[in-house]
Scaffold this active site. Structure first.
Site, PDB file in Angstrom:
ATOM      1  N   SER A  23      66.722  21.068  64.284  1.00  0.00           N
ATOM      2  CA  SER A  23      65.607  20.121  64.181  1.00  0.00           C
ATOM      3  C   SER A  23      66.167  18.698  64.225  1.00  0.00           C
ATOM      4  O   SER A  23      66.904  18.284  63.319  1.00  0.00           O
ATOM      5  CB  SER A  23      64.860  20.328  62.857  1.00  0.00           C
ATOM      6  OG  SER A  23      64.026  19.221  62.612  1.00  0.00           O
ATOM      7  N   HIS A  48      64.490  21.644  68.346  1.00  0.00           N
ATOM      8  CA  HIS A  48      63.184  21.623  67.672  1.00  0.00           C
ATOM      9  C   HIS A  48      62.854  20.165  67.381  1.00  0.00           C
ATOM     10  O   HIS A  48      63.669  19.446  66.767  1.00  0.00           O
ATOM     11  CB  HIS A  48      63.280  22.416  66.368  1.00  0.00           C
ATOM     12  CG  HIS A  48      62.002  22.529  65.606  1.00  0.00           C
ATOM     13  ND1 HIS A  48      61.024  23.444  65.908  1.00  0.00           N
ATOM     14  CD2 HIS A  48      61.547  21.812  64.553  1.00  0.00           C
ATOM     15  CE1 HIS A  48      60.022  23.303  65.041  1.00  0.00           C
ATOM     16  NE2 HIS A  48      60.322  22.324  64.211  1.00  0.00           N
ATOM     17  N   ASP A  50      60.210  17.531  65.778  1.00  0.00           N
ATOM     18  CA  ASP A  50      59.080  17.433  64.837  1.00  0.00           C
ATOM     19  C   ASP A  50      58.260  16.181  65.081  1.00  0.00           C
ATOM     20  O   ASP A  50      58.797  15.077  65.037  1.00  0.00           O
ATOM     21  CB  ASP A  50      59.628  17.415  63.394  1.00  0.00           C
ATOM     22  CG  ASP A  50      60.186  18.764  63.008  1.00  0.00           C
ATOM     23  OD1 ASP A  50      61.342  18.814  62.549  1.00  0.00           O
ATOM     24  OD2 ASP A  50      59.475  19.757  63.190  1.00  0.00           O
ATOM     25  N   MET A  52      55.041  13.992  63.759  1.00  0.00           N
ATOM     26  CA  MET A  52      54.213  13.829  62.562  1.00  0.00           C
ATOM     27  C   MET A  52      53.329  12.589  62.707  1.00  0.00           C
ATOM     28  O   MET A  52      53.762  11.563  63.219  1.00  0.00           O
ATOM     29  CB  MET A  52      55.122  13.666  61.340  1.00  0.00           C
ATOM     30  CG  MET A  52      56.064  14.832  61.161  1.00  0.00           C
ATOM     31  SD  MET A  52      57.209  14.513  59.795  1.00  0.00           S
ATOM     32  CE  MET A  52      58.212  16.000  59.908  1.00  0.00           C
ATOM     33  N   HIS A  81      57.058  20.598  67.788  1.00  0.00           N
ATOM     34  CA  HIS A  81      56.258  21.073  66.653  1.00  0.00           C
ATOM     35  C   HIS A  81      55.281  19.965  66.263  1.00  0.00           C
ATOM     36  O   HIS A  81      55.690  18.962  65.669  1.00  0.00           O
ATOM     37  CB  HIS A  81      57.229  21.405  65.501  1.00  0.00           C
ATOM     38  CG  HIS A  81      56.562  21.808  64.231  1.00  0.00           C
ATOM     39  ND1 HIS A  81      57.261  21.868  63.041  1.00  0.00           N
ATOM     40  CD2 HIS A  81      55.288  22.159  63.943  1.00  0.00           C
ATOM     41  CE1 HIS A  81      56.449  22.262  62.074  1.00  0.00           C
ATOM     42  NE2 HIS A  81      55.237  22.425  62.593  1.00  0.00           N
ATOM     43  N   MET A  83      52.760  18.350  64.076  1.00  0.00           N
ATOM     44  CA  MET A  83      52.158  18.330  62.742  1.00  0.00           C
ATOM     45  C   MET A  83      51.122  17.192  62.758  1.00  0.00           C
ATOM     46  O   MET A  83      51.341  16.087  62.235  1.00  0.00           O
ATOM     47  CB  MET A  83      53.244  18.107  61.678  1.00  0.00           C
ATOM     48  CG  MET A  83      54.112  19.343  61.491  1.00  0.00           C
ATOM     49  SD  MET A  83      55.641  19.038  60.602  1.00  0.00           S
ATOM     50  CE  MET A  83      56.687  18.603  61.982  1.00  0.00           C
ATOM     51  N   MET A 152      56.157  28.248  58.258  1.00  0.00           N
ATOM     52  CA  MET A 152      56.789  27.148  57.526  1.00  0.00           C
ATOM     53  C   MET A 152      57.292  27.669  56.187  1.00  0.00           C
ATOM     54  O   MET A 152      56.525  28.274  55.433  1.00  0.00           O
ATOM     55  CB  MET A 152      55.787  26.016  57.309  1.00  0.00           C
ATOM     56  CG  MET A 152      55.364  25.284  58.564  1.00  0.00           C
ATOM     57  SD  MET A 152      56.736  24.650  59.527  1.00  0.00           S
ATOM     58  CE  MET A 152      57.432  23.446  58.379  1.00  0.00           C
ATOM     59  N   GLY A 157      56.548  18.137  56.687  1.00  0.00           N
ATOM     60  CA  GLY A 157      56.520  16.685  56.530  1.00  0.00           C
ATOM     61  C   GLY A 157      57.894  16.078  56.356  1.00  0.00           C
ATOM     62  O   GLY A 157      58.147  14.945  56.779  1.00  0.00           O
ATOM     63  N   PHE A 158      58.806  16.849  55.752  1.00  0.00           N
ATOM     64  CA  PHE A 158      60.122  16.265  55.494  1.00  0.00           C
ATOM     65  C   PHE A 158      61.223  17.319  55.650  1.00  0.00           C
ATOM     66  O   PHE A 158      61.011  18.493  55.331  1.00  0.00           O
ATOM     67  CB  PHE A 158      60.189  15.682  54.070  1.00  0.00           C
ATOM     68  CG  PHE A 158      59.212  14.558  53.843  1.00  0.00           C
ATOM     69  CD1 PHE A 158      57.925  14.828  53.384  1.00  0.00           C
ATOM     70  CD2 PHE A 158      59.552  13.244  54.148  1.00  0.00           C
ATOM     71  CE1 PHE A 158      56.993  13.805  53.208  1.00  0.00           C
ATOM     72  CE2 PHE A 158      58.639  12.213  53.975  1.00  0.00           C
ATOM     73  CZ  PHE A 158      57.357  12.489  53.510  1.00  0.00           C
ATOM     74  N   GLY A 159      62.382  16.859  56.126  1.00  0.00           N
ATOM     75  CA  GLY A 159      63.543  17.746  56.150  1.00  0.00           C
ATOM     76  C   GLY A 159      64.202  17.726  54.781  1.00  0.00           C
ATOM     77  O   GLY A 159      63.807  16.956  53.901  1.00  0.00           O
ATOM     78  N   GLY A 160      65.174  18.597  54.591  1.00  0.00           N
ATOM     79  CA  GLY A 160      65.973  18.584  53.366  1.00  0.00           C
ATOM     80  C   GLY A 160      65.308  19.171  52.140  1.00  0.00           C
ATOM     81  O   GLY A 160      65.774  18.993  51.016  1.00  0.00           O
ATOM     82  N   ASP A 190      61.007  27.774  59.675  1.00  0.00           N
ATOM     83  CA  ASP A 190      61.316  26.344  59.703  1.00  0.00           C
ATOM     84  C   ASP A 190      61.223  25.743  58.301  1.00  0.00           C
ATOM     85  O   ASP A 190      60.160  25.756  57.686  1.00  0.00           O
ATOM     86  CB  ASP A 190      60.267  25.681  60.622  1.00  0.00           C
ATOM     87  CG  ASP A 190      60.492  24.216  60.827  1.00  0.00           C
ATOM     88  OD1 ASP A 190      59.648  23.589  61.496  1.00  0.00           O
ATOM     89  OD2 ASP A 190      61.496  23.686  60.333  1.00  0.00           O
ATOM     90  N   GLY A 191      62.401  25.255  57.822  1.00  0.00           N
ATOM     91  CA  GLY A 191      62.385  24.533  56.541  1.00  0.00           C
ATOM     92  C   GLY A 191      63.340  25.163  55.542  1.00  0.00           C
ATOM     93  O   GLY A 191      63.109  26.288  55.096  1.00  0.00           O
ATOM     94  N   GLY A 192      64.418  24.422  55.237  1.00  0.00           N
ATOM     95  CA  GLY A 192      65.382  24.908  54.236  1.00  0.00           C
ATOM     96  C   GLY A 192      66.238  26.058  54.731  1.00  0.00           C
ATOM     97  O   GLY A 192      66.752  26.859  53.948  1.00  0.00           O
ATOM     98  N   GLY A 212      67.663  21.872  60.255  1.00  0.00           N
ATOM     99  CA  GLY A 212      67.889  20.427  60.436  1.00  0.00           C
ATOM    100  C   GLY A 212      69.057  19.970  59.571  1.00  0.00           C
ATOM    101  O   GLY A 212      70.184  19.794  60.032  1.00  0.00           O
TER     102      GLY A 212
HETATM  103  C1  DX5 Z   1      59.494  19.811  58.321  1.00  0.00           C
HETATM  104  C2  DX5 Z   1      59.949  20.123  59.727  1.00  0.00           C
HETATM  105  C3  DX5 Z   1      61.195  20.943  59.754  1.00  0.00           C
HETATM  106  C4  DX5 Z   1      62.336  20.231  59.092  1.00  0.00           C
HETATM  107  C5  DX5 Z   1      63.440  21.223  58.857  1.00  0.00           C
HETATM  108  O1  DX5 Z   1      58.176  19.371  58.370  1.00  0.00           O
HETATM  109  O2  DX5 Z   1      58.955  20.856  60.406  1.00  0.00           O
HETATM  110  O3  DX5 Z   1      61.547  21.226  61.113  1.00  0.00           O
HETATM  111  O4  DX5 Z   1      62.765  19.186  59.905  1.00  0.00           O
HETATM  112  O5  DX5 Z   1      64.411  20.531  58.210  1.00  0.00           O
HETATM  113  P1  DX5 Z   1      65.448  21.184  57.223  1.00  0.00           P
HETATM  114  O6  DX5 Z   1      66.159  22.231  58.035  1.00  0.00           O
HETATM  115  O7  DX5 Z   1      66.276  20.018  56.842  1.00  0.00           O
HETATM  116  O8  DX5 Z   1      64.681  21.779  56.079  1.00  0.00           O
HETATM  117 ZN    ZN Z   2      59.446  21.660  62.455  1.00  0.00          ZN
END
Ligand code: DX5
Ligand code: ZN
Length: 241
Positions: A23, A48, A50, A52, A81, A83, A152, A157-160, A190-192, A212
């Site tokens: 991502s 990927h 994102d 937003m 993706h 959002m 999801m 909304g956010f990575g990490g 997707d996510g974590g 990501g």
């Molecule tokens: C969150 C995104 C994810 C995110 C994944 O809204 O859709 O793609 O960037 O990031 P990590 O892998 O850091 O959780």
């Molecule tokens: Zn995503």
């Protein structure tokens, strides 16, 4: 060698293989070209991206202009993706910018059937995504119309963010449905996602891992992080049973 846009459509990738999708939200936007080139020189399978709007999720990311600028840098599929409250407004701009797959959210304001139809008409493959609090039954009626379902495993909304282990059950239920109905649908998560949670989501039935932070912000560096994912993925037979 330049791969044709068709080769990059996710509907042309086998659903029995496992893929890694970095991502770019976690990349260094001040050095995006370099991060994309470095990632492409590892074993990753697609990017990927994102998108937003600050309404559907409380964050803003990038627009079609950035996708258009980075398109020539990579031969890999761009998995976009959306959002967005109103994905229909941005299907064509992102398809024109170079998207190969466009995923929208079940929870968005637009008609699901119409959004699937409009994405298909652009020539992109189609994905539908569900937030953690949306039950899998809500999207099952659409799975024979799409190429990908995105579960999801964080609130979008956010990575990490921290992986939500309560999503494992949902992944298993959707995998069972895909298997029972013999659907040609990718199951993306997707996510974590890191090496530890990556193993768990593959075991639960997903075949496309979005990562990501665990790639672009890994203290051992992107190359080593991608190598760890490659080892994990090779350890699985190519066929998800
Ligand atoms: C969150 C995104 C994810 C995110 C994944 O809204 O859709 O793609 O960037 O990031 P990590 O892998 O850091 O959780
Ligand atoms: Zn995503």
């Amino acid at each position: 060698m330049e791969s044709s846009p068709d080769k990059r459509k996710l509907s042309n990738l086998s659903i029995d293989s496992i893929y890694l999708a970095p991502s770019i939200l976690a990349a260094d936007f001040a050095n995006l070209t370099q991060d994309i080139i470095s990632a492409e020189n590892t074993s990753i399978d697609m990017f990927h991206i994102d998108i937003m709007d600050g309404h559907f999720v409380p964050n803003l990311s990038i627009g079609p202009g950035v996708v258009q600028s980075i398109r020539p840098i990579s031969n890999l599929p761009f998995d976009v993706h959306l959002m967005l409250d109103n994905p229909l407004n941005f299907v064509k701009p992102f398809a024109d910018a170079g998207a190969n797959n466009i995923t929208f959210h079940y929870e968005s304001n637009d008609s699901i059937i119409e959004t699937i139809d409009v994405i298909k008409k652009t020539g992109c493959s189609v994905g539908i995504s569900l937030k953690p609090d949306t039950e899998e039954n809500e999207i099952l009626p659409y799975l024979d119309l799409v190429d990908l379902v995105l579960v999801m495993t964080v609130e979008p909304g956010f990575g990490g963010q921290k992986f939500r282990y309560d999503m494992i059950r949902k992944i298993k239920m959707i995998r069972n449905h895909i298997r029972e109905k013999n659907l040609n649908v990718h199951l993306q998560v997707d996510g974590g996602i890191d090496i530890k949670t990556g193993k768990q989501v593959i075991d639960a039935g997903s075949n496309i891992l979005v990562a990501g932070t665990s790639l672009f912000k890994n203290e051992s560096g992107l190359k080593n992080a991608a190598l760890e994912f490659e080892k994990l993925m090779i350890s699985y037979s190519k066929t998800i049973i």
